[in-house]
Design a protein around this motif. Sequence first.
Motif, PDB file in Angstrom:
ATOM      1  N   ALA A 155       0.818  -1.211   0.000  1.00  0.00           N
ATOM      2  CA  ALA A 155       0.000   0.000   0.000  1.00  0.00           C
ATOM      3  C   ALA A 155       0.848   1.256   0.000  1.00  0.00           C
ATOM      4  CB  ALA A 155      -0.930  -0.011   1.210  1.00  0.00           C
ATOM      5  N   ASP A 156       1.980   1.233   0.711  1.00  0.00           N
ATOM      6  CA  ASP A 156       2.790   2.454   0.781  1.00  0.00           C
ATOM      7  C   ASP A 156       3.474   2.787  -0.536  1.00  0.00           C
ATOM      8  OD1 ASP A 156       4.779   0.533   0.727  1.00  0.00           O
ATOM      9  OD2 ASP A 156       5.455   0.872   2.785  1.00  0.00           O
ATOM     10  N   ARG A 157       3.403   1.858  -1.502  1.00  0.00           N
ATOM     11  CA  ARG A 157       3.955   2.154  -2.828  1.00  0.00           C
ATOM     12  C   ARG A 157       3.190   3.308  -3.487  1.00  0.00           C
ATOM     13  NH1 ARG A 157       6.633  -1.230  -6.717  1.00  0.00           N
ATOM     14  NH2 ARG A 157       7.588   0.215  -8.180  1.00  0.00           N
ATOM     15  N   PHE A 158       1.967   3.552  -3.000  1.00  0.00           N
ATOM     16  CA  PHE A 158       1.116   4.557  -3.635  1.00  0.00           C
ATOM     17  C   PHE A 158       0.870   5.768  -2.732  1.00  0.00           C
ATOM     18  CE2 PHE A 158      -0.039   0.368  -5.355  1.00  0.00           C
ATOM     19  CZ  PHE A 158       0.368   0.564  -6.663  1.00  0.00           C
ATOM     20  N   ASP A 159       1.778   5.996  -1.790  1.00  0.00           N
ATOM     21  CA  ASP A 159       1.626   7.150  -0.896  1.00  0.00           C
ATOM     22  C   ASP A 159       1.651   8.468  -1.659  1.00  0.00           C
ATOM     23  OD1 ASP A 159       1.298   5.664   1.358  1.00  0.00           O
ATOM     24  OD2 ASP A 159       3.356   5.860   2.078  1.00  0.00           O
ATOM     25  N   THR A 252     -11.685   4.804  -3.501  1.00  0.00           N
ATOM     26  CA  THR A 252     -10.395   4.756  -2.823  1.00  0.00           C
ATOM     27  C   THR A 252      -9.304   4.926  -3.870  1.00  0.00           C
ATOM     28  OG1 THR A 252      -9.943   2.383  -3.055  1.00  0.00           O
ATOM     29  CG2 THR A 252     -11.308   3.058  -1.180  1.00  0.00           C
ATOM     30  N   VAL A 253      -8.119   5.270  -3.401  1.00  0.00           N
ATOM     31  CA  VAL A 253      -6.964   5.368  -4.285  1.00  0.00           C
ATOM     32  C   VAL A 253      -6.778   4.067  -5.047  1.00  0.00           C
ATOM     33  CG1 VAL A 253      -4.443   5.521  -4.270  1.00  0.00           C
ATOM     34  CG2 VAL A 253      -5.803   7.094  -2.863  1.00  0.00           C
ATOM     35  N   PHE A 254      -6.970   2.952  -4.353  1.00  0.00           N
ATOM     36  CA  PHE A 254      -6.711   1.644  -4.965  1.00  0.00           C
ATOM     37  C   PHE A 254      -7.750   1.289  -6.009  1.00  0.00           C
ATOM     38  CE2 PHE A 254      -5.001   1.659  -0.634  1.00  0.00           C
ATOM     39  CZ  PHE A 254      -3.652   1.542  -0.938  1.00  0.00           C
ATOM     40  N   ARG A 255      -8.992   1.712  -5.803  1.00  0.00           N
ATOM     41  CA  ARG A 255     -10.031   1.421  -6.795  1.00  0.00           C
ATOM     42  C   ARG A 255      -9.738   2.121  -8.128  1.00  0.00           C
ATOM     43  NH1 ARG A 255     -12.850  -3.139  -6.365  1.00  0.00           N
ATOM     44  NH2 ARG A 255     -13.107  -3.559  -4.148  1.00  0.00           N
ATOM     45  N   LEU A 256      -9.153   3.295  -8.063  1.00  0.00           N
ATOM     46  CA  LEU A 256      -8.757   3.979  -9.293  1.00  0.00           C
ATOM     47  C   LEU A 256      -7.751   3.131 -10.064  1.00  0.00           C
ATOM     48  CD1 LEU A 256      -8.549   6.439 -11.176  1.00  0.00           C
ATOM     49  CD2 LEU A 256      -6.849   7.384  -9.599  1.00  0.00           C
ATOM     50  N   ASP A 267       0.124  -0.723 -16.176  1.00  0.00           N
ATOM     51  CA  ASP A 267       0.561  -1.271 -14.902  1.00  0.00           C
ATOM     52  C   ASP A 267       0.137  -0.315 -13.776  1.00  0.00           C
ATOM     53  OD1 ASP A 267       2.945  -0.908 -12.786  1.00  0.00           O
ATOM     54  OD2 ASP A 267       2.838  -3.027 -13.377  1.00  0.00           O
ATOM     55  N   PRO A 268      -0.277  -0.835 -12.596  1.00  0.00           N
ATOM     56  CA  PRO A 268      -0.762   0.043 -11.522  1.00  0.00           C
ATOM     57  C   PRO A 268       0.233   1.131 -11.131  1.00  0.00           C
ATOM     58  CG  PRO A 268      -1.332  -2.226 -11.031  1.00  0.00           C
ATOM     59  CD  PRO A 268      -0.473  -2.268 -12.250  1.00  0.00           C
TER      60      PRO A 268
END
Length: 339
Positions: A155-159, A252-256, A267-268
């Motif tokens: 998760a912290d990869r997308f801070d 959420t950030v992740f849903r995007l 790639d994410p």
Amino acid sequence: MTAVGLAGWGMAQFGSGQERLDLPLGVHLATRAALDHAGLERADVSGVVLAGSDALDGRLISSMHLAGPAGGYLRDETKVVDDPTVALASATWRVSAGVDRAVLVVSWHSPGESDPLNAISPDPEPVFSRPVGAHPLAAEALAVTRWLHDHGLTADRFDALTSFLSRDTDQDRVWFAPLRVSHFAPVDGAAVAVLVASDGLRAEIKAVDFATDSALPVEANPDPVGRLRERILGRTGVDPADAQIIETTDRTVFRLLMAAHALGLGDPVDVAEAVIEGSLPRLQPSGGLFRRNAGYAAGLERIVCAAAAIERGVPTALAHSSYGRAGQGQSLTLLGACS
């Protein structure tokens, strides 16, 4: 086949720095704006489809309070609870079948009178003959954890993306690991669309379809978005992922990132960097939910933003919605210029 689409739309925001609006007043203002945009009066509307969640509203049978402000007085009224994209599909069928000449689709989210986390906590009810479900945020955390694990990510990869979207340094409190408060978009707003057939269309509905992942967020499942793409491509000859504009429910950030990856945008990690750098302009040109505050109404609000792109002259626009516990419900709505 009769073309069905959006003749007008409207939105209202209730909080997040705005002057606080009473929920019925906010729904009325959004409905009035949609009718004005369509050049119609309430007398021209023969049906209303509402999409709301009693638990999130903090009201019992919320449609009783909001049908009137939504234009439903002395009109045929339907309510759905899955997602506002389901309400849009229901209205589309009604208009295309000739049952109604114009239908209002209305959705909202205003948890100001009830803490949504507390409201939905009793959902795993102690009736032991039924499956006991997870708290929605716990289910979301499981789904995100599975997705991160499948891609070898943390998760912290997308801070950096989190800071870019939320812009709130005081929201680092963990809700359900790995999800922090700053990972979530704000949740207040209403969205309204006016559906008509043929005359007066600003954006035609080319296709709307649904697919479902497993209700158990830890299971590995075939990609439902991929199935939707294949079905819509088969019906229309257009791959939804090729649309010039893509709006998705990035609650959420992740849903995007999950949606962008499922739609083949990259790639994410690359998508996260592209969003920050502004090098992926066809994804969320509206700014997404982190700018527009729609909550439960997000699926319809995304369709409205896609329709607005068509009105500006974009040939095709895609609205993607993820809904339900762990986001297992998926829908794609493909919009285009009127044929």
